[in-house]
Design a protein around this motif. Structure first.
Motif, PDB file in Angstrom:
ATOM      1  N   VAL A  48      46.634  41.355  49.831  1.00 34.74           N
ATOM      2  CA  VAL A  48      45.661  40.456  49.194  1.00 34.74           C
ATOM      3  C   VAL A  48      45.860  39.038  49.714  1.00 34.74           C
ATOM      4  O   VAL A  48      44.899  38.350  50.075  1.00 34.74           O
ATOM      5  CB  VAL A  48      45.786  40.500  47.652  1.00 34.74           C
ATOM      6  N   SER A  52      43.200  37.016  52.077  1.00 39.70           N
ATOM      7  CA  SER A  52      42.689  35.729  51.594  1.00 39.70           C
ATOM      8  C   SER A  52      42.942  34.637  52.619  1.00 39.70           C
ATOM      9  O   SER A  52      42.094  33.769  52.841  1.00 39.70           O
ATOM     10  CB  SER A  52      43.352  35.357  50.267  1.00 39.70           C
ATOM     11  N   THR A  55      40.555  35.209  55.722  1.00 42.09           N
ATOM     12  CA  THR A  55      39.137  34.949  55.438  1.00 42.09           C
ATOM     13  C   THR A  55      38.906  33.563  54.834  1.00 42.09           C
ATOM     14  O   THR A  55      37.829  33.297  54.299  1.00 42.09           O
ATOM     15  CB  THR A  55      38.568  36.017  54.484  1.00 42.09           C
ATOM     16  N   GLY A  57      40.020  32.252  52.148  1.00 41.75           N
ATOM     17  CA  GLY A  57      39.866  32.286  50.700  1.00 41.75           C
ATOM     18  C   GLY A  57      38.730  33.134  50.178  1.00 41.75           C
ATOM     19  O   GLY A  57      38.624  33.360  48.975  1.00 41.75           O
ATOM     20  N   TYR A  59      38.138  36.354  50.493  1.00 42.80           N
ATOM     21  CA  TYR A  59      38.612  37.606  49.897  1.00 42.80           C
ATOM     22  C   TYR A  59      39.183  37.358  48.500  1.00 42.80           C
ATOM     23  O   TYR A  59      39.118  38.231  47.634  1.00 42.80           O
ATOM     24  CB  TYR A  59      39.678  38.273  50.775  1.00 42.80           C
ATOM     25  N   GLY A  60      39.701  36.174  48.240  1.00 42.26           N
ATOM     26  CA  GLY A  60      40.230  35.837  46.921  1.00 42.26           C
ATOM     27  C   GLY A  60      39.185  35.931  45.824  1.00 42.26           C
ATOM     28  O   GLY A  60      39.480  36.299  44.693  1.00 42.26           O
ATOM     29  N   TRP A  63      38.746  39.619  45.205  1.00 45.34           N
ATOM     30  CA  TRP A  63      39.940  40.108  44.519  1.00 45.34           C
ATOM     31  C   TRP A  63      39.915  39.740  43.041  1.00 45.34           C
ATOM     32  O   TRP A  63      40.247  40.556  42.185  1.00 45.34           O
ATOM     33  CB  TRP A  63      41.197  39.538  45.181  1.00 45.34           C
ATOM     34  N   GLU A  94      37.319  31.133  39.842  1.00 44.50           N
ATOM     35  CA  GLU A  94      37.739  30.966  41.239  1.00 44.50           C
ATOM     36  C   GLU A  94      36.726  30.117  42.012  1.00 44.50           C
ATOM     37  O   GLU A  94      37.109  29.261  42.805  1.00 44.50           O
ATOM     38  CB  GLU A  94      37.891  32.321  41.922  1.00 44.50           C
TER      39      GLU A  94
END
Length: 114
Positions: A48, A52, A55, A57, A59-60, A63, A94
């Motif tokens: 993870v 992140s 990419t 951030g 992908y965060g 997630w 986020e």
């Protein structure tokens, strides 16, 4: 799964300029996978973090949304009331730069299950 002091995690994240927050994200991912029964097929915390990072951030955000779904699965397995909107809440937090608040909410839910 380990019960963690949320206030201490927040303070450590701020004092270490986010380095502890990276560790906290990794253990949150691993604990949520274990609680929801996705320990074997779920994305590990290290992956993870790497996704992140690669990419920038993005992908965060994904997630955070999936964490809400996994926490709801874990609650359902324990016959606890589940909030179907928690993934959306984590995603919105986020998006607005309040990831640490999302982490605190996730940890609170995991502490209730531990």
């Amino acid at each position: 799964m380990v019960k963690r002091n949320i206030a201490l995690c927040i303070v450590l994240s701020l004092v270490t300029c986010g380095i502890y927050a990276i560790y906290w994200m990794i253990v949150l991912a691993n604990d949520t996978n274990a609680a929801s029964g996705h320990a074997q097929d779920g994305t590990s915390g290290g992956i993870v973090f790497l996704l992140s990072l690669v990419t920038c951030g993005i992908y965060g955000f994904y997630w955070a949304y999936k964490q809400g779904e996994k926490i709801n699965e874990a609650k359902a397995m324990r016959n606890m009331p589940a909030d179907s909107n928690s993934g959306i809440l984590y995603l919105i937090l986020e998006l607005f730069g309040l990831g640490i608040v999302a982490y605190a909410l996730m940890q609170s839910e995991l502490n209730k299950m531990a």
